[in-house]
Design a protein around this motif. Sequence first.
Motif, PDB file in Angstrom:
ATOM      1  N   SER A 250     -15.212  21.602 -12.346  1.00 52.80           N
ATOM      2  CA  SER A 250     -13.814  21.956 -12.578  1.00 52.80           C
ATOM      3  C   SER A 250     -13.141  22.369 -11.265  1.00 52.80           C
ATOM      4  N   GLY A 253     -12.007  19.497  -9.358  1.00 52.67           N
ATOM      5  CA  GLY A 253     -10.800  18.837  -9.847  1.00 52.67           C
ATOM      6  C   GLY A 253     -11.058  17.578 -10.642  1.00 52.67           C
ATOM      7  N   LEU A 254     -12.234  17.505 -11.287  1.00 51.55           N
ATOM      8  CA  LEU A 254     -12.536  16.317 -12.089  1.00 51.55           C
ATOM      9  C   LEU A 254     -11.892  16.431 -13.465  1.00 51.55           C
ATOM     10  N   PRO A 255     -11.196  15.393 -13.933  1.00 55.08           N
ATOM     11  CA  PRO A 255     -10.682  15.412 -15.307  1.00 55.08           C
ATOM     12  C   PRO A 255     -11.828  15.208 -16.283  1.00 55.08           C
ATOM     13  N   PRO A 256     -11.750  15.738 -17.502  1.00 59.88           N
ATOM     14  CA  PRO A 256     -10.640  16.470 -18.108  1.00 59.88           C
ATOM     15  C   PRO A 256     -10.778  17.981 -17.990  1.00 59.88           C
ATOM     16  N   LEU A 257     -11.477  18.463 -16.971  1.00 56.65           N
ATOM     17  CA  LEU A 257     -11.704  19.890 -16.810  1.00 56.65           C
ATOM     18  C   LEU A 257     -10.442  20.593 -16.296  1.00 56.65           C
ATOM     19  N   THR A 258     -10.446  21.924 -16.384  1.00 56.44           N
ATOM     20  CA  THR A 258      -9.238  22.707 -16.100  1.00 56.44           C
ATOM     21  C   THR A 258      -8.761  22.554 -14.666  1.00 56.44           C
ATOM     22  N   PHE A 260      -8.518  20.134 -12.812  1.00 59.86           N
ATOM     23  CA  PHE A 260      -7.772  18.914 -12.518  1.00 59.86           C
ATOM     24  C   PHE A 260      -6.270  19.126 -12.651  1.00 59.86           C
ATOM     25  N   SER A 261      -5.845  19.977 -13.604  1.00 58.77           N
ATOM     26  CA  SER A 261      -4.416  20.117 -13.911  1.00 58.77           C
ATOM     27  C   SER A 261      -3.594  20.649 -12.739  1.00 58.77           C
ATOM     28  N   LYS A 263      -4.110  20.389  -9.481  1.00 54.27           N
ATOM     29  CA  LYS A 263      -4.033  19.367  -8.430  1.00 54.27           C
ATOM     30  C   LYS A 263      -3.127  18.213  -8.862  1.00 54.27           C
ATOM     31  N   TRP A 264      -3.236  17.837 -10.113  1.00 59.90           N
ATOM     32  CA  TRP A 264      -2.373  16.767 -10.624  1.00 59.90           C
ATOM     33  C   TRP A 264      -0.906  17.179 -10.581  1.00 59.90           C
ATOM     34  N   GLN A 268       2.107  15.634  -8.328  1.00 56.44           N
ATOM     35  CA  GLN A 268       3.321  15.171  -9.008  1.00 56.44           C
ATOM     36  C   GLN A 268       4.567  15.824  -8.408  1.00 56.44           C
TER      37      GLN A 268
END
Length: 334
Positions: A250, A253-258, A260-261, A263-264, A268
């Motif tokens: 997590s 930053g690997l999805p779907p872990l927390t 990731f959100s 950094k994404w 964005q």
Amino acid sequence: MNPHAKLITILSLLAGTTITISSNHWMMAWTGLEINTLAIIPLIAKSHHPRAIEATIKYFLTQSAASALVLFSSMTNAWLTGQWDITQLNHPLPCLMLTTAIAIKLGLAPFHFWFPEVLQGSHLTTALLLSTLMKFPPLTLLLITSKSLNPALLTTLAITSMALGGWMGLNQTQTRKILAFSSISHLGWMALVVIYNPKLSLLAFLLYTVMTTAVFLSLNKIKVLKLSAMLISWTKTPTLNAALMLTLLSLAGLPPLTGFSPKWLIIQELTKQEMTPAATIAAMLSLLGLFFYLRLAYHSTITLPPNSSNHMKTWYTRKTPSTLTAILTSLSMS
């Protein structure tokens, strides 16, 4: 440490943090930072080991220089503008000095050299405080004054921190140094977006604090200070090691872990601000952090008998980078 002294130290830490984050006057903010610095010193030096004393001296000298720079920038701003309000930071010279001072206190590159050494000389619980609670007051000052700071300077500091934090963490075998470079890299992500969206930077810090707290407490529970010591921890506490592996992924930053959100969302937001090159560089530099997080996760899940020789543990520790390189290469080819 005496329980009463520990209680006074912890209360002083909380008081210093509260004073800094709730103040509008530069002198009160500086006072809170000084209380924090003086309160954490006994916790770093409590083991009376030469490495801990060295870490204490390095921390004190670095933070004293940063605090003096904060005080000098606030006095210069008051002299030029007649204002002691934190939000009234309008002159370029105080802005430059304050950015440098906060970068030193946070451990942003190129002012990061003290942070891994101090964490290496501290106990894991003290290292946790240095990585989370002690970062909150200077980060709050950065959030409050973000609209007045130089975007080009902050972007340069942020990208440099992400690059050095990821690159220098690759060949480390000490868990505290790996987490120190992880902290430098994550602070780079926060500094990159703080001017455009301070709330997003605060969200990234809160999520980083939760995940780092879980990692430090897990390592403290299984008594792991080096990667070679993690090789026998799976047989002792498999459930905790599985949770540690997920937390490390997590942080990577690997999805779907927390993890990731934030950094994404940061990428964005940078794209919305027409900073596509910075977003691309940040996304590519996150692969460096992914490598050593995978290395930690690999060591936390491998099964090695508790009576294994030191030669076997060293062999597995040195073998890991080539193994992970082969895994990543096969994934990219597929």
